[in-house]
Design a protein around this motif. Sequence first.
Motif, PDB file in Angstrom:
ATOM      1  N   ALA A 139      17.589  37.232  52.670  1.00 36.39           N
ATOM      2  CA  ALA A 139      17.850  38.585  53.173  1.00 36.39           C
ATOM      3  C   ALA A 139      18.763  39.360  52.237  1.00 36.39           C
ATOM      4  O   ALA A 139      19.556  38.780  51.493  1.00 36.39           O
ATOM      5  CB  ALA A 139      18.462  38.510  54.555  1.00 36.39           C
ATOM      6  N   ASP A 140      18.650  40.673  52.270  1.00 37.87           N
ATOM      7  CA  ASP A 140      19.570  41.533  51.517  1.00 37.87           C
ATOM      8  C   ASP A 140      20.735  41.970  52.400  1.00 37.87           C
ATOM      9  O   ASP A 140      21.831  42.206  51.928  1.00 37.87           O
ATOM     10  CB  ASP A 140      18.837  42.789  51.027  1.00 37.87           C
ATOM     11  N   LEU A 141      20.451  42.107  53.692  1.00 41.68           N
ATOM     12  CA  LEU A 141      21.476  42.533  54.637  1.00 41.68           C
ATOM     13  C   LEU A 141      21.447  41.577  55.832  1.00 41.68           C
ATOM     14  O   LEU A 141      20.377  41.215  56.309  1.00 41.68           O
ATOM     15  CB  LEU A 141      21.202  43.961  55.132  1.00 41.68           C
ATOM     16  N   LEU A 142      22.622  41.171  56.272  1.00 39.07           N
ATOM     17  CA  LEU A 142      22.684  40.212  57.389  1.00 39.07           C
ATOM     18  C   LEU A 142      23.330  40.856  58.609  1.00 39.07           C
ATOM     19  O   LEU A 142      24.476  41.308  58.546  1.00 39.07           O
ATOM     20  CB  LEU A 142      23.532  39.001  56.983  1.00 39.07           C
ATOM     21  N   ASP A 188      22.522  51.408  53.225  1.00 33.67           N
ATOM     22  CA  ASP A 188      22.815  50.224  52.416  1.00 33.67           C
ATOM     23  C   ASP A 188      21.581  49.521  51.847  1.00 33.67           C
ATOM     24  O   ASP A 188      21.717  48.479  51.201  1.00 33.67           O
ATOM     25  CB  ASP A 188      23.658  49.232  53.221  1.00 33.67           C
ATOM     26  N   ALA A 189      20.392  50.053  52.102  1.00 32.53           N
ATOM     27  CA  ALA A 189      19.187  49.477  51.487  1.00 32.53           C
ATOM     28  C   ALA A 189      19.370  49.518  49.966  1.00 32.53           C
ATOM     29  O   ALA A 189      20.068  50.384  49.434  1.00 32.53           O
ATOM     30  CB  ALA A 189      17.955  50.266  51.904  1.00 32.53           C
ATOM     31  N   LEU A 190      18.757  48.556  49.286  1.00 31.20           N
ATOM     32  CA  LEU A 190      18.983  48.436  47.845  1.00 31.20           C
ATOM     33  C   LEU A 190      18.099  49.389  47.043  1.00 31.20           C
ATOM     34  O   LEU A 190      17.117  49.914  47.560  1.00 31.20           O
ATOM     35  CB  LEU A 190      18.694  47.002  47.400  1.00 31.20           C
ATOM     36  N   PHE A 215      33.650  41.963  57.607  1.00 29.54           N
ATOM     37  CA  PHE A 215      32.377  42.633  57.879  1.00 29.54           C
ATOM     38  C   PHE A 215      32.293  43.948  57.119  1.00 29.54           C
ATOM     39  O   PHE A 215      33.291  44.662  57.000  1.00 29.54           O
ATOM     40  CB  PHE A 215      32.233  42.909  59.377  1.00 29.54           C
ATOM     41  N   ARG A 216      31.100  44.261  56.648  1.00 30.72           N
ATOM     42  CA  ARG A 216      30.911  45.566  55.999  1.00 30.72           C
ATOM     43  C   ARG A 216      31.077  46.682  57.034  1.00 30.72           C
ATOM     44  O   ARG A 216      31.689  47.704  56.796  1.00 30.72           O
ATOM     45  CB  ARG A 216      29.523  45.610  55.362  1.00 30.72           C
ATOM     46  N   ALA A 220      28.704  34.450  51.844  1.00 31.15           N
ATOM     47  CA  ALA A 220      27.453  35.199  51.662  1.00 31.15           C
ATOM     48  C   ALA A 220      27.573  36.221  50.532  1.00 31.15           C
ATOM     49  O   ALA A 220      28.592  36.897  50.412  1.00 31.15           O
ATOM     50  CB  ALA A 220      27.077  35.894  52.961  1.00 31.15           C
ATOM     51  N   ARG A 221      26.513  36.295  49.712  1.00 29.74           N
ATOM     52  CA  ARG A 221      26.528  37.266  48.617  1.00 29.74           C
ATOM     53  C   ARG A 221      26.168  38.659  49.150  1.00 29.74           C
ATOM     54  O   ARG A 221      26.457  39.663  48.532  1.00 29.74           O
ATOM     55  CB  ARG A 221      25.551  36.844  47.518  1.00 29.74           C
ATOM     56  N   GLN A 222      25.525  38.691  50.315  1.00 30.27           N
ATOM     57  CA  GLN A 222      25.092  39.972  50.847  1.00 30.27           C
ATOM     58  C   GLN A 222      26.064  40.468  51.921  1.00 30.27           C
ATOM     59  O   GLN A 222      26.787  39.668  52.495  1.00 30.27           O
ATOM     60  CB  GLN A 222      23.666  39.908  51.401  1.00 30.27           C
ATOM     61  N   PRO A 223      26.063  41.786  52.185  1.00 34.01           N
ATOM     62  CA  PRO A 223      26.963  42.283  53.234  1.00 34.01           C
ATOM     63  C   PRO A 223      26.577  41.759  54.608  1.00 34.01           C
ATOM     64  O   PRO A 223      25.399  41.582  54.907  1.00 34.01           O
ATOM     65  CB  PRO A 223      26.770  43.801  53.177  1.00 34.01           C
ATOM     66  N   VAL A 224      27.606  41.476  55.405  1.00 34.76           N
ATOM     67  CA  VAL A 224      27.378  41.019  56.779  1.00 34.76           C
ATOM     68  C   VAL A 224      27.892  42.109  57.732  1.00 34.76           C
ATOM     69  O   VAL A 224      28.993  42.628  57.549  1.00 34.76           O
ATOM     70  CB  VAL A 224      28.134  39.697  57.054  1.00 34.76           C
TER      71      VAL A 224
END
Length: 304
Positions: free
Chosen positions: A87-90, A170-172, A146-147, A114-118
């Motif tokens: 996933a890119d976003l969690l 926040d989509a890449l 948390f983001r 996690a490398r991705q934002p939570v």
Amino acid sequence: MVEKRRSATVALVGLPNSGKSTLLNTLVGEKLAAVSQMPQTTRGRITGIVNRGEAQLAFLDTPGVHLARHALNQRMLHYVDMALDEADLLLWVVDASGFLGPGERELAKRLQGARQPVYLVLNKLDLVSKGTLLEKIAEYKDLLEFREIVPVGAKLAQNLDPLWAILERDALDHEWSYGDETFTDQTERTMATEFIREKILRKTREEVPHGVAVAIQAWVEAGEADYPEDAPEGGTYIEAQILVERAGHRKILLGSGGEMIKDIRQSAQRELKKLLQRPVRLALHIKVAEGWRDRPDQLDKLNL
Ligand SMILES: Nc1nc2c(ncn2[C@@H]2O[C@H](COP(=O)(O)OP(=O)(O)OP(=O)(O)O)[C@@H](O)[C@H]2O)c(=O)[nH]1
């Protein structure tokens, strides 16, 4: 013409009963289109895609959607590892009316690196006071960075706009991976239950007319971890529960020596194969639940 430059794969993680399936259905539910193609990622499966503005958001399947309610922590953590991979976003979905327990702490630990934002999604807004919500926020803030923290009410579709806005924002910077249509397997699942129900009514000549419901309990594609070894190659394994109101109905459904249920199973399986255009292995279980129509816990399980 919309610029199709931004996209994200979104995973919903969280303890059983936090409302992941409900939230997923609410987020993608109103966007369903009758397209049956299901993209497969390396380990998981995309279950719904929503295009919003410039952003394409692909939601990873959540385990509770297909599996019976006894999904335990082990399964949850296995899924979290997959989500961390893909996933890119969690979105960590939490039942805001519950307690912060060992399961949550374990999950927080898993998400720490996690490398991705939570994002913390505090669900079941309708069940808590503002004060409780603020307490929850304070408690969870100590667990993980948390983001964003967003309260929502998945069941009644409350406060979803801020969540959508965050996901869009926040989509890449990735081009869209999928076509313009949003697609999902929900339509197939609904059709499958209808097929099975129709076979029951036809074969029993409506002797089991009204007190019968069909619920899909597992829907597993070849290549997924739970795919049975003896199911056909490249196919789909479907497990459905037939809920009847009386023991007498169960007897009719079974038929002498199990002939009736076998016949129902085989003909429903044939039709499902045609619908899905791939091999299908169908398993059926009959359960007697007296007065299930009047029992909210049963209705909840069937999403009725
Ligand atoms: N009151 C209220 N109930 C909710 C809300 N969202 C979900 N629920 C209920 O919470 C229960 C669990 O929801 P699910 O969506 O099945 O939870 P899940 O996290 O997918 O659970 P598993 O499938 O066990 O992993 C169901 O009875 C839902 O109807 C909400 O916003 N408010």
